[in-house]
Design a protein around this motif. Structure first.
Motif, PDB file in Angstrom:
ATOM      1  N   ARG A 268       0.849  -1.182   0.000  1.00  0.00           N
ATOM      2  CA  ARG A 268       0.000   0.000   0.000  1.00  0.00           C
ATOM      3  C   ARG A 268       0.888   1.237   0.000  1.00  0.00           C
ATOM      4  O   ARG A 268       2.033   1.175   0.454  1.00  0.00           O
ATOM      5  CB  ARG A 268      -0.867   0.030   1.263  1.00  0.00           C
ATOM      6  CG  ARG A 268      -2.123  -0.816   1.169  1.00  0.00           C
ATOM      7  CD  ARG A 268      -2.867  -0.861   2.488  1.00  0.00           C
ATOM      8  NE  ARG A 268      -2.204  -1.722   3.456  1.00  0.00           N
ATOM      9  CZ  ARG A 268      -2.493  -1.745   4.749  1.00  0.00           C
ATOM     10  NH1 ARG A 268      -3.401  -0.923   5.241  1.00  0.00           N
ATOM     11  NH2 ARG A 268      -1.862  -2.564   5.556  1.00  0.00           N
ATOM     12  N   VAL A 269       0.373   2.355  -0.476  1.00  0.00           N
ATOM     13  CA  VAL A 269       1.018   3.650  -0.295  1.00  0.00           C
ATOM     14  C   VAL A 269      -0.009   4.538   0.389  1.00  0.00           C
ATOM     15  O   VAL A 269      -1.105   4.740  -0.140  1.00  0.00           O
ATOM     16  CB  VAL A 269       1.480   4.259  -1.633  1.00  0.00           C
ATOM     17  CG1 VAL A 269       1.947   5.695  -1.437  1.00  0.00           C
ATOM     18  CG2 VAL A 269       2.609   3.420  -2.244  1.00  0.00           C
ATOM     19  N   ASN A 270       0.322   4.989   1.568  1.00  0.00           N
ATOM     20  CA  ASN A 270      -0.584   5.811   2.367  1.00  0.00           C
ATOM     21  C   ASN A 270      -1.978   5.193   2.443  1.00  0.00           C
ATOM     22  O   ASN A 270      -2.989   5.860   2.247  1.00  0.00           O
ATOM     23  CB  ASN A 270      -0.640   7.242   1.820  1.00  0.00           C
ATOM     24  CG  ASN A 270       0.743   7.877   1.800  1.00  0.00           C
ATOM     25  OD1 ASN A 270       1.587   7.585   2.652  1.00  0.00           O
ATOM     26  ND2 ASN A 270       1.007   8.731   0.817  1.00  0.00           N
ATOM     27  N   GLY A 271      -2.006   3.903   2.675  1.00  0.00           N
ATOM     28  CA  GLY A 271      -3.267   3.214   2.940  1.00  0.00           C
ATOM     29  C   GLY A 271      -3.900   2.511   1.757  1.00  0.00           C
ATOM     30  O   GLY A 271      -4.747   1.647   1.946  1.00  0.00           O
ATOM     31  N   VAL A 272      -3.520   2.876   0.546  1.00  0.00           N
ATOM     32  CA  VAL A 272      -4.203   2.316  -0.624  1.00  0.00           C
ATOM     33  C   VAL A 272      -3.290   1.319  -1.342  1.00  0.00           C
ATOM     34  O   VAL A 272      -2.170   1.672  -1.729  1.00  0.00           O
ATOM     35  CB  VAL A 272      -4.612   3.433  -1.617  1.00  0.00           C
ATOM     36  CG1 VAL A 272      -5.408   2.853  -2.771  1.00  0.00           C
ATOM     37  CG2 VAL A 272      -5.410   4.517  -0.899  1.00  0.00           C
ATOM     38  N   PRO A 273      -3.766   0.081  -1.539  1.00  0.00           N
ATOM     39  CA  PRO A 273      -2.948  -0.882  -2.296  1.00  0.00           C
ATOM     40  C   PRO A 273      -2.709  -0.350  -3.712  1.00  0.00           C
ATOM     41  O   PRO A 273      -3.654   0.142  -4.356  1.00  0.00           O
ATOM     42  CB  PRO A 273      -3.811  -2.144  -2.326  1.00  0.00           C
ATOM     43  CG  PRO A 273      -4.804  -1.986  -1.216  1.00  0.00           C
ATOM     44  CD  PRO A 273      -5.026  -0.506  -1.074  1.00  0.00           C
ATOM     45  N   ASN A 274      -1.483  -0.445  -4.162  1.00  0.00           N
ATOM     46  CA  ASN A 274      -1.133   0.140  -5.461  1.00  0.00           C
ATOM     47  C   ASN A 274      -2.046  -0.324  -6.594  1.00  0.00           C
ATOM     48  O   ASN A 274      -2.426   0.470  -7.450  1.00  0.00           O
ATOM     49  CB  ASN A 274       0.319  -0.199  -5.808  1.00  0.00           C
ATOM     50  CG  ASN A 274       1.301   0.722  -5.097  1.00  0.00           C
ATOM     51  OD1 ASN A 274       1.169   1.938  -5.148  1.00  0.00           O
ATOM     52  ND2 ASN A 274       2.277   0.144  -4.432  1.00  0.00           N
TER      53      ASN A 274
END
Ligand code: NAG
Ligand code: NAG
Ligand code: NAG
Ligand code: NAG
Ligand code: NAG
Length: 774
Positions: A268-274
């Motif tokens: 994830r990046v800042n909570g969101v899966p890429n």
């Protein structure tokens, strides 16, 4: 009896057939029904063909195509397609697409990327890409490749020295990673290196030689560290770090390299899966950067969104999330299992599938897969003799020659003299496999370091010293005895790519087991200072060797590929002058007190966080980014034609102001004005020693101290160029600088801005100041 001999004949026949299997392709002209299909008409625009194809598919057929192993659709004359092939530094058997079981038994194994990076030679990277693409086509034409999409290059930033996959990348600098991406992608895809994009006028009638894939999008650079796995990791990344560190290699790979594939990463990046990030895949890559191609998940990354991240409540939510975000194909089987039910549960629309299929079939068509028998097409003529050619093997040697870095050479300990007796010690001297690096293929040939050295020193003696690189127990006595009998001693030590690899980060930065003790003991006992050769991808803290006067020279050879042993021997004996420069910072061993999970590039003095890479880390270093010696010496000078002042105030003055006073926003300056602002700086280089050699010249920019932007880099690489000079010869290099790209800074909002004030161009010990006036 009869039966079994008949069976044997049949088996032989089948094996023959297997050897010369035709490559897979769709739209066979000898199949009459294909004549009627619009999607088989190679002269129609690809969009039209793809549209025609998609409208013919049933929903089950559509869903079947959303996974890496896409099955055949016989009623439409469509062959099975395998999306998963690998070619990180040579065609590789990793993945499911490539087999070395056939006419072609091997492919050129170029140095692992981190060592090619240290040549700082874009043209070389391009030629490597070209050679790999050609060998891939040769194997495809022999039926040994089931899909021409290769999941390389890996252009994540080598953020932390412990990262197990750092050596797969071009290092820690975003400019280098971006330029590597562009060169490799254009090479492997069969595009011209220098030509700017002319729509529909790529080489070979617009057919891609192979499809490249920029991975792993984005901010992926942790595999498995102290139980923190890439699968569940949530990378906390600032806008500023994304803007000037994590994203630029991908932007270059797509915009300039024109890669036809992207892989979204597990994390994830800042909570969101890429793979579920619409902003990343659709808004940024396709929207802002103009990406045209397919987006694949890392293997099982869709399942991970549900199973590990718990981001999706149901498997169907994960499927809907990724398809709506803009991902096209699942490496795995999740999409073939759950897409139908996701549709039934109305979590998504059939048009979400069609969107993905459009990208997938477009890339297959750009590869010529729907143009009938490839024998009749330009790339179909690449025969089996085009793999492992002398030219390609020579290129692998050139890359290893120019990549290997000389880190220490007290009193010109190297090169060695052929008339002295030699002892070679160390587990990595006698192992050809360790030279390859992971994601290796089957090399054309392999030569151990010791065997290569024997062509210079036929009477050299060898002693392992340790059984293997782990070196749990060192046989110090035998090694010392062998060393004492020789004039010269070369120790070949380091790591292997089980100690630093996928799903395995290091937890320390030192040589494993008893290696250090063995090296010290051998050095102490030897007649003359010894030579230490390090085979490893990531950096190790060898301060002990740097400081020990009994260790005269240190060479870093990365994983130098199939020709790496020969390259090392040539360098040890002065047949080649090393010129490589480090593409990563070598940190002291106590750097490991920094948590690997901390993604911040910028230091935070209040908490003692030191920051990362030469751009931000200001602490002690074992060796610096860009460091590397040569058997000769060089002097540098700025030639005065470079402007001293840049007046940006002539640009349209309206609405360019930013929050920061005294700065201009690059996006508001606009591409046309940026183009007009480009200028050249000329750097003179002289070989002041007595040996010819090639080496890269690196130009950095340093800002004056004051700034209203927090977190500005200490310095930043803005160009590099290799130069070959004979002893005493001078040359001149022109660097074209673009102030919007090279003199700008990312602010905390992630916008690039140009501040007024002084910049200093830096080449080795020389500086040149430029005043920017707004
Ligand atoms: C390669 O071919 C041989 C028969 O020639 C077979 O026994 C073997 O399983 C094949 N290996 C792979 C990896 O396909
Ligand atoms: C290697 O050893 C042999 C016999 O011991 C000797 O004749 C030969 O000259 C040596 N070669 C070198 C290059 O030292
Ligand atoms: C690395 O060394 C270890 C210890 O000998 C061994 O088990 C492993 O297979 C080696 N890996 C590679 C890639 O050479
Ligand atoms: C710039 O200004 C906008 C609104 O005016 C604000 O939201 C943003 O945080 C500011 N950025 C910086 C870096 O100060
Ligand atoms: C920072 O901003 C102030 C105004 O707020 C300005 O006077 C000063 O020149 C700026 N400093 C730099 C280095 O741009």
């Amino acid at each position: 009896m009869k039966l079994s001999s008949a069976a044997a004949v049949l088996l032989l026949l089948l094996l023959r057939l297997a050897d010369s299997a035709p490559p897979p392709f769709s739209c066979d002209a000898s199949d009459p029904k294909t004549q009627t299909f619009g999607f088989c008409k190679a002269n129609l625009p690809i969009d039209e063909r793809v549209h025609d194809l998609i409208t013919r598919l049933t929903i089950d057929e559509k869903i079947s195509q959303l996974v890496n192993s896409a099955p055949a659709i016989p009623r439409l004359g469509i062959s099975a397609y395998e999306w998963w092939s690998e070619a990180l530094h040579g065609v590789s058997g990793y993945g499911l697409g490539v087999s070395f079981n056939g006419t072609i038994k091997g492919a050129t194994s170029f140095p692992q990327v981190i060592l090619s990076a240290s040549t700082f030679d874009s043209n070389l990277w391009y030629r490597i890409g070209q050679a790999i693409g050609k060998e891939a086509r040769a194997m495809y034409n022999q039926g040994q490749v089931k899909g021409m999409a290769f999941w390389a290059p890996n252009v994540n930033i080598f953020r932390d020295p412990r990262w197990g996959r750092g050596h797969e990348t071009p290092g820690e600098d975003p400019l280098v990673a971006g330029k590597y991406a562009v060169a490799f992608v254009r090479g492997i895809q069969g595009d011209n290196y220098n030509n700017d994009k002319v729509e529909g006028q790529e080489n070979n009638n617009g057919i891609l030689q192979a499809s490249a894939c920029c991975k792993h999008f984005t901010a992926y650079d942790l595999d498995n560290w102290k139980g923190v796995s890439r699968l569940g990791f949530d990378a906390k990344v600032t806008k500023q770090d994304l803007a000037d560190t994590y994203q630029p290699p991908f932007k270059s790979c797509i915009q300039e390299g024109r890669a036809s594939g992207i892989m979204c990463a597990y994390n994830r990046v800042n909570g969101v899966p890429n793979c579920a990030d619409y902003d990343l895949l659709t808004k940024t890559a396709r929207g802002e950067w103009g990406f045209q191609g397919y987006i694949v998940s890392d293997c099982n990354a869709v399942a991970v969104i549900h199973d590990v991240h718990k981001y999706a409540k149901l498997p169907e939510d994960a499927v809907a999330d990724v398809l709506k975000a803009g991902m096209d194909v699942d490496c795995g089987s999740y999409l073939s299992t759950y897409t139908k039910s996701a549709l039934e549960q109305k979590k998504m629309l059939e048009s979400d599938i069609d969107r993905a299929l459009h990208n997938l079939f477009s890339v297959q068509m750009r590869l010529g897969f729907f143009n009938g028998n490839p024998n009749t097409q330009p790339f179909g003529k690449i025969g089996p003799d085009q793999a492992c050619t002398q030219e390609h093997q020579q290129l692998a040697l050139e890359a290893a020659h120019n990549g290997i870095v000389l880190l220490k050479n007290s009193n010109n300990r190297l090169p060695l003299s052929k008339t002295s007796s030699l002892a070679v010690i160390g587990p990595n001297a006698n192992n050809a496999y360790v030279l390859l690096g992971n994601y290796e293929g089957r090399p054309c040939k392999s030569v151990e370091v010791f065997r290569a050295i024997q062509s210079y020193a036929p009477n050299a003696s060898y002693e392992g010293g340790c059984k293997d690189v782990n070196c749990a127990v060192a046989d110090v006595a035998s090694a010392v005895r062998t060393a004492k009998d020789a004039d010269d001693v070369v120790l070949v030590m380091g790591l292997n790519y089980s100690l630093e690899t996928e799903d395995h980060d290091r937890v320390d930065l030192v040589l494993p087991g008893q290696q250090e003790g063995l090296i010290r003991a051998v050095a102490a006992a030897s007649k003359k200072p010894v030579v230490l050769v390090l085979i490893c991808g990531g950096p190790v803290d060898v301060s002990f060797a740097k400081d020990d006067p009994k260790i005269g020279s240190i060479l870093w050879a990365g994983y130098p590929g199939e020709a790496g042993g020969i390259a090392l021997a040539d360098i040890l004996y002065g047949q080649h002058n090393p010129g490589g420069k480090l593409p990563v910072t070598w940190y002291p061993k106590d750097f490991i007190k920094v948590p690997m999970t901390d993604m911040r590039m910028r230091p935070d003095p209040s908490s003692g966080y030191p920051g990362r890479t030469y751009r931000f880390y200001n602490g002690p270093k074992v060796f610096e980014f860009g460091y590397g010696l040569s058997y000769t010496t060089h002097s540098y000078e700025f030639i005065s034609s470079t402007p001293n002042t840049l007046h940006l105030n002539q640009l349209t003055p309206t609405s360019q102001t930013t929050n920061e006073t005294n700065s201009l926003s690059v996006s508001k300056i606009g591409a046309n004005n940026c183009e007009k602002l480009k200028f050249s700086t000329h750097v003179g280089v002289k070989n002041t020693g007595n040996m010819p050699g090639k080496h890269p010249v690196l130009i950095f920019v340093r800002h004056e101290r004051n700034s209203n932007i927090t977190g500005r880099p200490l310095k930043q690489l803005v160009g590099f160029e290799s130069v070959s000079l004979n002893a005493g010869e001078s040359g001149e290099i022109e660097f074209v600088l673009d102030p919007c790209e090279h003199l700008s800074t990312a602010n905390e909002d992630g916008d690039m801005v140009i501040e007024e004030g002084y910049r200093y161009l830096v080449v080795e010990d020389k500086e040149y100041s430029i005043n920017i006036v707004l």
